[in-house]
Scaffold this motif. Structure first.
Motif, PDB file in Angstrom:
ATOM      1  N   ASN A  89       7.769  -9.396  33.068  1.00 36.23           N
ATOM      2  CA  ASN A  89       7.305  -8.040  33.375  1.00 36.23           C
ATOM      3  C   ASN A  89       7.076  -7.236  32.096  1.00 36.23           C
ATOM      4  N   GLY A  90       6.145  -7.720  31.276  1.00 35.54           N
ATOM      5  CA  GLY A  90       5.975  -7.153  29.943  1.00 35.54           C
ATOM      6  C   GLY A  90       4.717  -6.352  29.708  1.00 35.54           C
ATOM      7  N   THR A  91       4.072  -5.867  30.744  1.00 40.40           N
ATOM      8  CA  THR A  91       2.818  -5.144  30.529  1.00 40.40           C
ATOM      9  C   THR A  91       3.020  -3.834  29.768  1.00 40.40           C
ATOM     10  N   ASN A  92       4.257  -3.358  29.707  1.00 46.88           N
ATOM     11  CA  ASN A  92       4.487  -2.077  29.015  1.00 46.88           C
ATOM     12  C   ASN A  92       4.225  -2.173  27.522  1.00 46.88           C
ATOM     13  N   TYR A  93       4.673  -3.267  26.860  1.00 45.45           N
ATOM     14  CA  TYR A  93       4.585  -3.335  25.408  1.00 45.45           C
ATOM     15  C   TYR A  93       3.886  -4.591  24.877  1.00 45.45           C
ATOM     16  N   LEU A  94       3.613  -5.551  25.734  1.00 41.91           N
ATOM     17  CA  LEU A  94       3.085  -6.829  25.266  1.00 41.91           C
ATOM     18  C   LEU A  94       1.788  -6.680  24.481  1.00 41.91           C
ATOM     19  N   GLY A  95       0.920  -5.786  24.908  1.00 48.04           N
ATOM     20  CA  GLY A  95      -0.351  -5.608  24.206  1.00 48.04           C
ATOM     21  C   GLY A  95      -0.165  -5.213  22.759  1.00 48.04           C
ATOM     22  N   GLU A  96       0.826  -4.358  22.493  1.00 52.45           N
ATOM     23  CA  GLU A  96       1.098  -3.945  21.111  1.00 52.45           C
ATOM     24  C   GLU A  96       1.600  -5.113  20.276  1.00 52.45           C
ATOM     25  N   ALA A  97       2.458  -5.942  20.874  1.00 51.65           N
ATOM     26  CA  ALA A  97       2.981  -7.095  20.154  1.00 51.65           C
ATOM     27  C   ALA A  97       1.855  -8.051  19.776  1.00 51.65           C
ATOM     28  N   ILE A  98       0.965  -8.334  20.726  1.00 54.27           N
ATOM     29  CA  ILE A  98      -0.156  -9.238  20.459  1.00 54.27           C
ATOM     30  C   ILE A  98      -1.086  -8.646  19.403  1.00 54.27           C
ATOM     31  N   HIS A 149       8.515  -9.355  23.270  1.00 51.48           N
ATOM     32  CA  HIS A 149       7.270  -8.720  23.693  1.00 51.48           C
ATOM     33  C   HIS A 149       7.240  -7.232  23.379  1.00 51.48           C
ATOM     34  N   ASP A 150       8.410  -6.640  23.094  1.00 53.73           N
ATOM     35  CA  ASP A 150       8.458  -5.198  22.831  1.00 53.73           C
ATOM     36  C   ASP A 150       8.558  -4.870  21.348  1.00 53.73           C
ATOM     37  N   ASP A 151       8.442  -5.877  20.485  1.00 54.70           N
ATOM     38  CA  ASP A 151       8.511  -5.655  19.042  1.00 54.70           C
ATOM     39  C   ASP A 151       7.146  -5.841  18.398  1.00 54.70           C
ATOM     40  N   ARG A 152       7.040  -5.490  17.112  1.00 53.89           N
ATOM     41  CA  ARG A 152       5.760  -5.571  16.406  1.00 53.89           C
ATOM     42  C   ARG A 152       5.979  -6.151  15.014  1.00 53.89           C
ATOM     43  N   VAL A 153       5.106  -7.056  14.607  1.00 51.66           N
ATOM     44  CA  VAL A 153       5.139  -7.613  13.256  1.00 51.66           C
ATOM     45  C   VAL A 153       4.317  -6.722  12.337  1.00 51.66           C
ATOM     46  N   ARG A 154       4.886  -6.384  11.198  1.00 50.46           N
ATOM     47  CA  ARG A 154       4.189  -5.497  10.258  1.00 50.46           C
ATOM     48  C   ARG A 154       3.013  -6.209   9.600  1.00 50.46           C
ATOM     49  N   ASP A 155       1.986  -5.442   9.306  1.00 43.85           N
ATOM     50  CA  ASP A 155       0.780  -6.006   8.702  1.00 43.85           C
ATOM     51  C   ASP A 155       1.112  -6.768   7.420  1.00 43.85           C
TER      52      ASP A 155
END
Length: 226
Positions: free
Chosen positions: A14-23, A87-93
């Motif tokens: 159930n990751g539609t909240n943040y998954l797009g940002e992670a991808i 899915h709710d985290d982000r990798v830095r550029d």
């Protein structure tokens, strides 16, 4: 772009909240990636979102837990290197390239470990029960450890008998084999703090599993000394 393939495994339910940002954070890395989203019995549109974003999507019809999700991703991964990302985290550029170059440059090292920086999710108000660490920190968190694929062939996947402490248990096996992990002076991942973080909702089970892993490590050390 380097030709070495990196498999990024995202276990999610159930990751539609943040998954797009992670991808999106992975697409900005400008690396040769396969992004494997393991949908663990979601009731929302997680799988559809991931497919539209060009990810490889694997599905558990019935939820089996995030540890099984990681192992499903490992079994399907085609890359020589593996990274796990919540899915709710982000990798830095640029972080993944720095991690890859450090690992590729030293064949004696099987994994590199970067740091994580907490951030409060914008939609979450400041509440006493939500702690956001102000300084970056090392930890065995997903998104901050890049691992050679061959390591899993040597010591196996994560233990599905451990509900939340699977990374510590797995690293204890890695250390027992004398494999080297290099720490980098790099913040690779922004770790989202929100009201339903897995570590918050399963804290009691997490501490129980960590204690069990620690007992096993101490037992192994005693056996080595005998």
């Amino acid at each position: 772009m380097d030709n070495s393939l990196i498999s990024v495994i995202i276990p999610v339910k159930n990751g539609t909240n943040y998954l797009g940002e992670a991808i999106a954070s992975l697409r900005r890395q400008d690396m040769n990636l396969e992004i494997i989203v393991v949908d663990d019995g979601s009731a929302d549109e997680t799988a559809e979102l991931a497919r539209k974003a060009g990810c490889v999507v694997l599905q558990h019809p019935v939820s089996r837990g995030q540890v099984a999700g990681k192992n499903t991703g490992i079994a399907a991964a085609k890359g020589d290197y593996i990274l796990f990302l919540d899915h709710d985290d982000r990798v830095r550029d640029g972080a993944l390239r720095t991690m890859y170059e450090a690992l590729a440059a030293d064949p004696s090292v099987v994994a590199v470990q970067a740091m994580v920086q907490d951030f409060r999710s914008p939609e979450i108000p400041e509440l006493p029960g939500i702690v956001v660490r102000p300084e970056p920190f090392y930890g065995l968190f997903t998104g901050a450890v890049l691992i050679r694929r061959e390591v899993f062939d040597r010591i196996g996947p994560f233990s599905e008998n451990v509900h939340t402490g699977e990374i510590i248990e797995w690293f204890s096996r890695l250390e027992a084999q004398g494999m080297q992990v290099c720490k980098l002076d790099l913040v690779s991942t922004d770790r989202r703090i929100h009201q339903t973080n897995f570590g918050r909702t399963d804290r009691a089970e997490e501490m129980k599993n960590y204690a069990a892993v620690l007992r096993e490590r101490l037992k192994a050390l005693r056996n080595q000394k005998q």
